[in-house]
Design a protein around this motif. Structure first.
Motif, mmCIF file in Angstrom:
data_model
loop_
_atom_site.group_PDB
_atom_site.id
_atom_site.type_symbol
_atom_site.label_atom_id
_atom_site.label_comp_id
_atom_site.label_asym_id
_atom_site.label_seq_id
_atom_site.Cartn_x
_atom_site.Cartn_y
_atom_site.Cartn_z
ATOM 1 N N LEU A 149 36.235 43.799 -6.862
ATOM 2 C CA LEU A 149 35.329 44.926 -7.100
ATOM 3 C C LEU A 149 36.135 46.175 -7.459
ATOM 4 C CD1 LEU A 149 32.907 44.375 -4.064
ATOM 5 C CD2 LEU A 149 32.433 43.848 -6.456
ATOM 6 N N PRO A 150 35.544 47.122 -8.235
ATOM 7 C CA PRO A 150 34.161 47.120 -8.731
ATOM 8 C C PRO A 150 33.995 46.466 -10.103
ATOM 9 C CG PRO A 150 35.147 49.222 -9.195
ATOM 10 C CD PRO A 150 36.208 48.423 -8.474
ATOM 11 N N GLU A 203 26.616 50.093 -11.871
ATOM 12 C CA GLU A 203 27.833 49.598 -11.224
ATOM 13 C C GLU A 203 27.524 48.853 -9.937
ATOM 14 O OE1 GLU A 203 30.910 52.122 -8.920
ATOM 15 O OE2 GLU A 203 31.581 52.136 -11.005
ATOM 16 N N SER A 206 27.506 44.558 -9.276
ATOM 17 C CA SER A 206 28.610 43.710 -8.827
ATOM 18 C C SER A 206 28.702 43.699 -7.307
ATOM 19 C CB SER A 206 29.935 44.188 -9.435
ATOM 20 O OG SER A 206 30.184 45.533 -9.085
ATOM 21 N N TYR A 207 28.400 44.819 -6.664
ATOM 22 C CA TYR A 207 28.410 44.874 -5.209
ATOM 23 C C TYR A 207 27.278 44.036 -4.624
ATOM 24 C CZ TYR A 207 31.894 48.604 -5.345
ATOM 25 O OH TYR A 207 33.049 49.308 -5.548
#
Length: 251
Positions: A149-150, A203, A206-207
């Motif tokens: 990440l990220p 963004e 992805s988390y």
């Protein structure tokens, strides 16, 4: 090579054929015998002449069917030595699923549905059956996902490894083989869906994907099969919904 010394000819329940599609029917009958377990690795089949008599078809039809089964890795034909069921014949039977999926018009949607069918149950079985080595592998993959990440540049490969490890941890050899058989197509699906998802969201995507996998891992660790299945289904359902939104926008 399979040792043919003192090897008895395997008796088979063969039905006479009355159809123009004789080669295909011979193929289907022999594959059916393998799937049912009536033919196993190392078993010796009847000769071409004997098969021709049993099927009540020409030797040419039998020869064509046997050649096709040999090319796909199901049978081994030895010159002057007989016809045998090869090792891993079940893989050769499962493998055509890959080509079926490739030919489907709604390929991505169909593959996502196959993934749900396989991976949800794989997660549940893995929670019940995983050993410490497999759990450690899953934990290491979760750590790699977090370190990625990220940007999540390696997310596709890590995602695929995670789900294939779940299949292995299910301790179901057939489920494991089926997952590995379609892994290339699964990889294509992940690549496309993630590209669509990443381009259309923020963004935080992805988390969220990482959190999905971490939560599934925790249920595997805690051996909570029901929650492992539920979280895996919800994770794959999210991908399916995002793909549907993208398709609507494109249309």
């Amino acid at each position: 090579m399979i040792n043919d010394l003192n090897c008895e000819v395997k008796e088979m329940d063969i039905r006479p054929i009355k159809s123009k599609r004789t080669t295909e029917i011979i193929l289907d009958q022999i594959k059916e015998l393998i799937v049912k377990g009536e033919l196993s690795q190392g078993d010796k089949l009847l000769t071409e002449n004997e098969l021709s008599e049993r099927f009540q078809v020409s030797r040419t039809s039998v020869r064509e069917a046997l050649a096709a089964l040999s090319l796909t890795g199901i049978l081994e034909i030895r010159q002057g030595g007989g016809i045998y069921v090869k090792a891993n014949a079940s893989n050769a039977i499962i493998e055509p699923l890959t080509f079926i999926l490739l030919l489907e018009k709604n390929k991505l949607q169909n593959i996502l549905e196959v993934r749900k069918a396989l991976e949800v149950e794989a997660a549940g079985l893995a929670a019940l059956r995983r050993n410490e080595e497999e759990l450690a592998t899953l934990g290491d993959l979760i750590e790699q996902m977090e370190n990625d990440l990220p940007d999540a540049q390696n997310s596709e490969a890590l995602d695929l490894k995670f789900h294939l490890t779940l299949a292995k941890a299910s301790e179901n050899p057939l489920l494991d083989r089926m997952m590995n058989t379609v892994q290339e197509i699964m990889g294509q699906t992940l690549q496309v869906t993630r590209a669509l998802w990443m381009s259309a969201t923020t963004e935080g995507t992805s988390y969220r994907l990482f959190e999905d996998h971490r939560n599934i891992y925790e249920m595997i660790r805690d051996q909570d099969a029901d929650m492992a299945r539920r979280l895996t289904y919800e994770h794959l359902r999210k991908v399916e919904l995002e793909l549907g939104k993208y398709r609507e926008e494109e249309e």
